[in-house]
Design a protein around this motif. Structure first.
Motif, short mmCIF file in Angstrom:
data_model
loop_
_atom_site.label_atom_id
_atom_site.label_comp_id
_atom_site.label_asym_id
_atom_site.label_seq_id
_atom_site.Cartn_x
_atom_site.Cartn_y
_atom_site.Cartn_z
N SER A 138 -10.28 64.67 -25.92
CA SER A 138 -10.57 65.46 -27.11
C SER A 138 -9.87 64.85 -28.31
CB SER A 138 -10.08 66.91 -26.90
OG SER A 138 -10.54 67.72 -27.95
N GLU A 139 -10.48 65.04 -29.44
CA GLU A 139 -9.82 64.59 -30.67
C GLU A 139 -9.99 65.70 -31.71
OE1 GLU A 139 -9.78 60.77 -33.64
OE2 GLU A 139 -10.82 60.60 -31.73
N LEU A 140 -8.86 66.04 -32.30
CA LEU A 140 -8.87 67.11 -33.29
C LEU A 140 -9.84 66.77 -34.42
CD1 LEU A 140 -7.21 69.71 -33.17
CD2 LEU A 140 -5.55 68.65 -34.70
N GLY A 141 -10.74 67.68 -34.68
CA GLY A 141 -11.70 67.48 -35.76
C GLY A 141 -12.96 66.74 -35.35
N HIS A 142 -13.01 66.24 -34.11
CA HIS A 142 -14.18 65.45 -33.70
C HIS A 142 -14.92 66.01 -32.48
CE1 HIS A 142 -13.66 62.20 -36.55
NE2 HIS A 142 -12.37 62.38 -36.38
N GLY A 143 -14.20 66.70 -31.62
CA GLY A 143 -14.90 67.27 -30.47
C GLY A 143 -14.21 67.00 -29.14
N THR A 144 -14.88 67.39 -28.09
CA THR A 144 -14.31 67.34 -26.75
C THR A 144 -15.37 66.84 -25.76
OG1 THR A 144 -12.88 69.21 -27.30
CG2 THR A 144 -13.18 68.75 -24.96
N VAL A 145 -14.93 66.02 -24.81
CA VAL A 145 -15.81 65.58 -23.72
C VAL A 145 -15.15 65.97 -22.40
CG1 VAL A 145 -17.08 63.67 -22.68
CG2 VAL A 145 -16.42 63.54 -25.08
N LEU A 146 -15.91 66.65 -21.57
CA LEU A 146 -15.39 67.08 -20.28
C LEU A 146 -16.28 66.48 -19.19
CD1 LEU A 146 -14.39 70.71 -19.44
CD2 LEU A 146 -15.94 69.46 -17.96
N THR A 147 -15.66 65.80 -18.25
CA THR A 147 -16.41 65.17 -17.16
C THR A 147 -15.88 65.67 -15.82
OG1 THR A 147 -16.59 63.18 -18.52
CG2 THR A 147 -17.15 62.94 -16.19
N ALA A 148 -16.78 66.14 -14.98
CA ALA A 148 -16.39 66.55 -13.62
C ALA A 148 -17.26 65.79 -12.63
CB ALA A 148 -16.56 68.06 -13.45
N ASP A 149 -16.61 65.12 -11.68
CA ASP A 149 -17.32 64.36 -10.65
C ASP A 149 -17.16 65.06 -9.30
OD1 ASP A 149 -18.00 62.48 -12.46
OD2 ASP A 149 -16.53 60.97 -11.80
N PHE A 150 -18.22 65.06 -8.54
CA PHE A 150 -18.18 65.63 -7.19
C PHE A 150 -18.83 64.65 -6.23
CE2 PHE A 150 -18.20 69.13 -10.14
CZ PHE A 150 -17.39 70.10 -9.58
N PRO A 151 -18.19 64.38 -5.07
CA PRO A 151 -18.87 63.56 -4.05
C PRO A 151 -20.05 64.37 -3.50
CG PRO A 151 -16.53 63.86 -3.55
CD PRO A 151 -16.87 64.82 -4.62
N LEU A 152 -21.23 63.77 -3.52
CA LEU A 152 -22.43 64.51 -3.11
C LEU A 152 -22.34 65.03 -1.68
CD1 LEU A 152 -25.31 62.35 -4.65
CD2 LEU A 152 -24.98 64.81 -5.00
N ASP A 153 -21.72 64.23 -0.78
CA ASP A 153 -21.76 64.60 0.64
C ASP A 153 -20.56 65.43 1.10
OD1 ASP A 153 -19.73 62.78 0.65
OD2 ASP A 153 -20.62 61.42 2.14
N ASN A 154 -19.69 65.82 0.16
CA ASN A 154 -18.51 66.59 0.58
C ASN A 154 -18.90 68.03 0.90
OD1 ASN A 154 -16.05 68.31 0.24
ND2 ASN A 154 -15.13 66.29 -0.05
N LEU A 155 -18.47 68.48 2.08
CA LEU A 155 -18.85 69.82 2.53
C LEU A 155 -18.17 70.92 1.71
CD1 LEU A 155 -18.79 69.25 6.39
CD2 LEU A 155 -20.81 69.50 4.93
N ASP A 156 -17.04 70.59 1.11
CA ASP A 156 -16.33 71.58 0.30
C ASP A 156 -16.85 71.67 -1.13
OD1 ASP A 156 -14.65 72.29 2.35
OD2 ASP A 156 -13.22 70.69 1.89
N ARG A 157 -17.80 70.80 -1.44
CA ARG A 157 -18.31 70.78 -2.81
C ARG A 157 -19.14 72.03 -3.10
NH1 ARG A 157 -23.20 69.46 -4.84
NH2 ARG A 157 -23.97 68.44 -2.96
N LEU A 158 -18.95 72.58 -4.30
CA LEU A 158 -19.81 73.68 -4.73
C LEU A 158 -21.22 73.15 -4.90
CD1 LEU A 158 -17.73 75.31 -7.62
CD2 LEU A 158 -17.97 76.17 -5.30
N PRO A 159 -22.23 74.00 -4.65
CA PRO A 159 -23.60 73.56 -4.97
C PRO A 159 -23.78 73.50 -6.48
CG PRO A 159 -23.56 75.86 -4.23
CD PRO A 159 -22.16 75.34 -4.09
N LEU A 160 -24.75 72.72 -6.92
CA LEU A 160 -25.02 72.65 -8.35
C LEU A 160 -25.50 74.00 -8.87
CD1 LEU A 160 -25.27 71.03 -10.98
CD2 LEU A 160 -27.53 70.26 -10.22
N GLY A 161 -26.27 74.71 -8.05
CA GLY A 161 -26.71 76.05 -8.43
C GLY A 161 -27.85 76.04 -9.42
N ASN A 162 -28.00 77.14 -10.12
CA ASN A 162 -29.16 77.33 -10.99
C ASN A 162 -28.93 76.71 -12.37
OD1 ASN A 162 -31.36 78.23 -12.44
ND2 ASN A 162 -31.42 80.19 -11.38
N LEU A 163 -29.15 75.40 -12.42
CA LEU A 163 -28.93 74.66 -13.66
C LEU A 163 -29.89 75.13 -14.75
CD1 LEU A 163 -27.44 72.29 -15.02
CD2 LEU A 163 -29.23 70.78 -14.13
#
Lengths: 121, 189
Positions: B92-117
């Motif tokens: 994030s940069e003050l006055g410019h915005g924020t970028v948030l990135t979350a990565d999930f391994p597709l095959d991980n059993l503990d991963r949340l489903p993507l759900g109703n995008l």
């Protein structure tokens, strides 16, 4: 497949609609979409309102969402704002309750008192 | 949260609270690299490095220390990504915005489903008709690359004075997002 060309048709129809009425928003529905609201199902409640509005072609009803904290114990919370009337706050909303609210309150103008919660609780 | 798209809805709401004018949402499903990546980028007020740190770490801190208008949503998202063997980054940069990135391994059993995008995107777009949204979905495997783009600016140009929350437009956006999600294999992820 939907294309941008479909929007041209929608626009023509909408312009006709707007000519027939003054084009003002009669009632605004605000869905609380803070973290706790989302956890308690606010997304499905909002989706139900959008579906009902599209289905019934309620062109004078505006649905928006807010993250403002209101009544975290009564989430999902929905406010119905009408000009010249007191704002009504509904709590513990579900898709079914949203449908009933559309029919009774938004279409027929009768507050669904069973769902009303007091702001500030 | 029960699924990733609910987290996205929450994060998008943070962008709105940060006075964003345009929110970019990317969902990238890369089968080759076994990765589901979600990115939310806004042009809102942004945060300084201290606030940025606190926004991510406030899970176990007291209410008073929590970053105003952000709350627990971000630490929970981070926790869910990391517990499933993924990664979470915020810049994030003050006055410019924020970028948030979350990565999930597709095959991980503990991963949340993507759900109703679709409902997350539809609610965000219609719920904030004054904001612009730029959506990009990408699916990639060894054989093919499938992509879907949606920009409310283009819709607005066609609509002129008709608002995005006009009933027929809601249906149009709903259907367009549905087709895009189907096309990029984002259902049942």
């Amino acid at each position: 497949m939907k294309t941008l060309a479909d929007l041209k048709k929608i626009r023509e129809k909408a312009l006709e609609d707007l000519k027939l009425r003054s084009g003002n928003t009669r009632v605004q529905i605000v869905v609380g979409m803070g973290t706790s609201g989302i956890k308690m199902g606010a997304r499905e409640v909002m989706k139900t309102f959008l579906e009902e509005i599209a289905e019934r072609n309620l062109t004078d009803v505006l649905v928006t969402q807010t993250a403002e904290k209101r009544l975290s114990s009564e989430e999902p919370v929905v406010e119905v704002i009408e000009e010249g009337k007191d704002t009504v706050t509904y709590g513990n909303m579900t898709p079914d309750k949203a449908k009933k609210t559309i029919v009774e309150h938004i279409v027929n103008g009768k507050v669904v008192s069973d769902y009303v919660v007091q702001p500030g609780d | 949260m029960q699924d990733i798209s609910l987290h996205l809805l929450d994060v998008i709401q943070n962008s709105v609270s940060a006075s964003a004018k345009c929110v970019k949402v990317r969902v990238l499903q890369n089968v080759v690299e076994n990765r589901l990546r979600t990115i939310v980028e806004d042009d809102g007020t942004g945060m300084d490095s201290h606030t940025l740190q606190k926004a991510q770490d406030s899970l176990y801190s007291t209410k008073k220390e929590q970053v105003k208008n952000v709350g627990l949503g971000i630490p929970l998202f981070k926790q869910n990504a990391e517990q499933a063997g993924g990664a979470f980054r915020m810049a994030s940069e003050l006055g410019h915005g924020t970028v948030l990135t979350a990565d999930f391994p597709l095959d991980n059993l503990d991963r949340l489903p993507l759900g109703n995008l679709k409902d997350t995107l539809l609610n965000s777009i219609i719920g904030h008709p004054q904001l612009d949204f730029n959506i990009h979905l990408l699916y990639r495997d060894n054989a093919k690359e499938l992509c879907f783009n949606f920009d409310t600016k283009e819709v607005r140009e066609e609509l002129g004075e008709i608002p995005l929350n006009y009933p027929d437009v809601i249906e149009y956006i709903d259907q367009t997002l549905y087709e895009g999600i189907q096309k990029t294999n984002m259902e049942d992820v």
